[in-house]
Enzyme design. Structure first.
Site, short mmCIF file in Angstrom:
data_model
loop_
_atom_site.label_atom_id
_atom_site.label_comp_id
_atom_site.label_asym_id
_atom_site.label_seq_id
_atom_site.Cartn_x
_atom_site.Cartn_y
_atom_site.Cartn_z
N LYS A 57 55.71 44.74 52.03
CA LYS A 57 54.42 44.26 52.51
C LYS A 57 53.87 43.28 51.47
O LYS A 57 53.44 43.69 50.40
CB LYS A 57 53.40 45.38 52.72
CG LYS A 57 52.19 44.90 53.51
CD LYS A 57 50.93 45.67 53.20
CE LYS A 57 50.41 45.30 51.85
NZ LYS A 57 49.95 43.83 51.83
N GLU A 86 53.69 48.23 38.56
CA GLU A 86 53.42 47.09 37.69
C GLU A 86 51.96 46.72 37.91
O GLU A 86 51.61 46.16 38.95
CB GLU A 86 54.34 45.92 38.05
CG GLU A 86 55.79 46.17 37.74
CD GLU A 86 56.09 46.08 36.25
OE1 GLU A 86 57.24 46.32 35.86
OE2 GLU A 86 55.17 45.74 35.47
N CYS A 112 49.22 38.62 35.28
CA CYS A 112 49.03 39.97 34.72
C CYS A 112 49.20 40.00 33.21
O CYS A 112 48.61 40.82 32.54
CB CYS A 112 50.03 40.92 35.36
SG CYS A 112 51.73 40.40 35.12
N GLU A 156 39.82 43.10 33.02
CA GLU A 156 40.73 42.00 33.33
C GLU A 156 39.95 40.90 34.05
O GLU A 156 39.46 41.09 35.15
CB GLU A 156 41.86 42.52 34.22
CG GLU A 156 42.96 41.53 34.51
CD GLU A 156 44.07 42.16 35.31
OE1 GLU A 156 43.79 42.94 36.23
OE2 GLU A 156 45.24 41.86 35.02
N1 LIG Z 1 52.16 44.19 36.05
C1 LIG Z 1 52.58 43.20 36.82
O1 LIG Z 1 53.77 42.83 36.83
C2 LIG Z 1 51.60 42.50 37.71
C3 LIG Z 1 52.03 41.35 38.36
C4 LIG Z 1 51.12 40.69 39.19
C5 LIG Z 1 49.83 41.17 39.39
N2 LIG Z 1 49.46 42.30 38.73
C6 LIG Z 1 48.10 42.79 38.89
O2 LIG Z 1 47.69 42.71 40.26
C7 LIG Z 1 46.28 42.43 40.32
C8 LIG Z 1 46.03 41.21 41.16
O3 LIG Z 1 46.78 41.26 42.35
P1 LIG Z 1 46.08 41.69 43.72
O4 LIG Z 1 44.67 41.24 43.75
O5 LIG Z 1 46.97 41.27 44.82
O6 LIG Z 1 46.10 43.28 43.59
P2 LIG Z 1 45.77 44.34 44.73
O7 LIG Z 1 46.05 45.64 44.12
O8 LIG Z 1 44.43 44.09 45.32
O9 LIG Z 1 46.85 44.05 45.89
C9 LIG Z 1 48.20 44.14 45.63
C10 LIG Z 1 48.91 44.53 46.92
O10 LIG Z 1 48.42 45.79 47.31
C11 LIG Z 1 47.93 45.74 48.64
N3 LIG Z 1 46.80 46.66 48.74
C12 LIG Z 1 45.51 46.43 48.44
N4 LIG Z 1 44.77 47.54 48.67
C13 LIG Z 1 45.64 48.50 49.12
C14 LIG Z 1 45.53 49.86 49.52
N5 LIG Z 1 44.33 50.48 49.51
N6 LIG Z 1 46.64 50.52 49.93
C15 LIG Z 1 47.83 49.90 49.94
N7 LIG Z 1 48.02 48.62 49.56
C16 LIG Z 1 46.94 47.93 49.16
C17 LIG Z 1 47.55 44.31 48.85
O11 LIG Z 1 47.58 43.99 50.23
C18 LIG Z 1 48.65 43.58 48.08
O12 LIG Z 1 49.79 43.47 48.88
C19 LIG Z 1 45.84 42.23 38.90
O13 LIG Z 1 45.27 43.41 38.39
C20 LIG Z 1 47.13 41.91 38.17
O14 LIG Z 1 47.07 42.23 36.79
C21 LIG Z 1 50.31 42.97 37.89
O1 LIG Z 2 51.50 38.19 37.01
C1 LIG Z 2 52.49 38.79 36.84
C2 LIG Z 2 53.83 38.20 36.58
O2 LIG Z 2 54.72 39.26 36.34
C3 LIG Z 2 53.76 37.22 35.47
S1 LIG Z 2 55.29 36.63 34.93
O3 LIG Z 2 55.52 35.34 35.61
O4 LIG Z 2 56.33 37.61 35.28
O5 LIG Z 2 55.17 36.46 33.46
#
Ligand SMILES: NC(=O)c1ccc[n+]([C@@H]2O[C@H](COP(=O)([O-])OP(=O)(O)OC[C@H]3O[C@@H](n4cnc5c(N)ncnc54)[C@H](O)[C@@H]3O)[C@@H](O)[C@H]2O)c1
Ligand SMILES: O=C[C@H](O)CS(=O)(=O)O
Length: 470
Positions: free
Chosen positions: A167, A242, A276, A374
């Site tokens: 998804k 993640e 992230c 963040e």
């Molecule tokens: N650690 C990593 O590798 C990594 C990588 C990218 C982003 N992030 C983190 O993700 C966040 C930003 O991304 P975002 O805004 O898409 O995050 P988000 O958690 O809002 O959404 C991520 C995914 O989860 C789904 N989602 C949202 N609410 C949900 C629920 N209640 N139940 C099931 N699924 C749900 C969304 O549709 C989306 O597909 C930031 O905190 C960023 O640090 C972490």
């Molecule tokens: O935002 C999250 C990604 O994992 C960043 S990176 O491109 O893998 O460094």
């Protein structure tokens, strides 16, 4: 949606996909829900036996075919990504290569899933250890890296012999659907990869409850990660998370300041700060604070903001209004607590798209929101410290533990500080550490498990011990 080898969902309510550069509707996608989520698991479960029984070579061959098609389509996909996510085209092209590197790396790694024999205590026994694919994998991914966050999961999952239901984020479904289309063209059998777009809560509820789903891999916010972790407990699914980060960028008094400035700008303003592992707070040792801040401000002022499809753009729009409002809140809060905006600080082209100026705030301290939450946007707060032990303590004082950065030319300091930092990733004189062959993941509330490297494929394997008596 791509389920059971068929493109589905035109009869469903549609969700608009918006270009954040100009708020224009660029596409509509089906708003799938519980029914479509179940159909996807039915398909993935149906395909698992055949896919898992292929040899690693056979799966590798198909993954390399997929890799080749992604490479042939990377320019078109990068443009699509810029239109649905906002990052500058040059960054989107870079993400396509980065995303594809997980496919090729795991196409090879899948052939190195070794077992072991263990010396038995009884001469009439033989002890074997096998590794087997975990089964149907559910992957939920974020909008900020629409290609890489999918291939970083689907690459190792398929190489291990698993089948997947994915998804993508509602904001960036087009890249995910294109990846599925190319997988189909590559000859990856139908039902191995299924992509469901739509209501995240409805879809995840079905996947969490379905005992046929044996692994949940999630990339996104810590808040949602905790929700999913609780839900996965009911059927004891393997889980990889993640999650969010809050990276400290530490500049010691013996750092190469030009190198540090180049790295902090790349780390902070890549993807408009919506990354992230981007720097969230900068710590500079007192004696070099003024020189560093001046150099950084000069570099940030030169960044060009605009539509990512235009030439020479360094920073594109943010994903939506909510994201812009959060940066505005963090800037206003910092100023109210003594922070000084030395460049940027304002929303840009308000009527046109979701733009915010790359911003540097000096005189920052831990009373401010941006030093604790963040920001996920183009704001760099700079705080000053005196001693090494002080900055290590301040850097570690957070629930997050994803990435941290240290700039020093002293090898002893470098090793001492790196080893004390409570983070899964440390960039030592390096602002861009992410590569497919290295383990990516966080300590504490930044996640569980690792993606990338040989660690990344272990997440999709079960360990079976076979004791043979004869
Ligand atoms: N650690 C990593 O590798 C990594 C990588 C990218 C982003 N992030 C983190 O993700 C966040 C930003 O991304 P975002 O805004 O898409 O995050 P988000 O958690 O809002 O959404 C991520 C995914 O989860 C789904 N989602 C949202 N609410 C949900 C629920 N209640 N139940 C099931 N699924 C749900 C969304 O549709 C989306 O597909 C930031 O905190 C960023 O640090 C972490
Ligand atoms: O935002 C999250 C990604 O994992 C960043 S990176 O491109 O893998 O460094």
């Amino acid at each position: 949606m791509f389920i059971d080898g068929q493109w589905k969902g035109n009869h469903l309510e549609q969700i608009n996909v918006i270009n954040p550069a100009d708020k224009e509707i660029i596409a509509q996608i089906p708003k799938g829900g519980g029914a479509e989520a179940k159909q996807a698991v039915d398909a993935a479960y149906k395909a698992f036996k055949t896919w898992s029984q292929k040899t690693a070579e056979e799966r590798s061959h198909l993954l390399f075919k997929w890799h080749q098609l992604i490479n042939e389509n990377k320019e078109e996909m990068a443009k699509l990504m810029t239109m649905e996510q906002g990052k500058p085209y040059k960054e989107a092209l870079g993400e396509m290569s980065y995303a594809n590197s997980f496919i090729s790396w795991y196409a090879e790694e899948g052939k190195r899933i070794y077992g072991e024999t263990i010396p038995a205590s009884d001469s009439r026994k033989r002890l074997l250890v096998q590794k087997q694919p975990v089964g149907v994998v559910a992957a939920i991914t974020p909008w900020n890296f629409p290609a890489a966050m999918i291939t970083r999961k689907v690459g190792p999952a398929l190489a291990a012999g698993c089948t997947v239901v994915v998804k993508p984020a509602e904001e960036t479904p087009l890249t995910a659907l294109k990846l599925a289309e190319l997988a189909e063209q590559a000859g990856i059998p139908k039902c191995v990869i299924n992509v469901v777009t739509g209501n995240p809560q409805e879809i995840s509820e079905i996947w969490l409850k379905d005992e046929r789903v044996r692994k949940l891999t999630f990339t996104g916010s810590t808040e949602v990660g905790k929700l999913l972790m609780r839900g996965a407990a009911d059927t004891v699914k393997k889980i990889s998370l993640e999650l969010g980060g809050h990276a400290p960028f530490i500049v010691m008094d013996d750092a190469d300041l030009d190198k540090a400035v180049q790295a902090v700008v790349a780390s902070k303003f890549r993807n408009a700060g919506q990354t992230c592992i981007c720097t969230n707070r900068v710590y500079v040792q007192e004696s070099v604070a003024e020189a560093f801040s001046e150099k950084m401000t000069k570099a940030v002022i030169d960044l060009k903001v605009g539509d990512g499809l235009k030439e020479g753009i360094d920073v594109g729009p943010m994903i939506n209004e909510e994201a812009v409002e959060k940066v505005k809140e963090h800037v206003a809060d910092a100023v109210s607590k003594g922070g000084q905006v030395v460049c940027g600080g304002e929303e840009l082209n308000k009527g046109e798209g979701y733009y915010f100026q790359p911003t540097v705030v000096t005189h920052a301290d831990e009373s401010m929101l941006c030093m604790n939450e963040e920001t996920f946007g183009p704001l760099a707060p700079i705080a000053v410290f005196k001693e090494e032990d002080e900055v290590v303590q301040r850097a570690n004082h957070t629930p997050f533990g994803l990435a941290a950065y240290v700039f020093t030319e002293n090898i002893g300091r470098a090793i001492r500080i790196s080893e004390q930092l409570e983070y899964g990733i440390v960039g030592l004189n390096d602002g861009l550490p992410s590569v497919a062959q290295a383990p990516f993941g966080g300590y504490k509330e930044s996640g569980l498990g690792r993606e990338g490297g040989h660690h990344g494929i272990e997440e999709f394997l079960e360990v079976k011990y076979i004791s043979i008596a004869f």
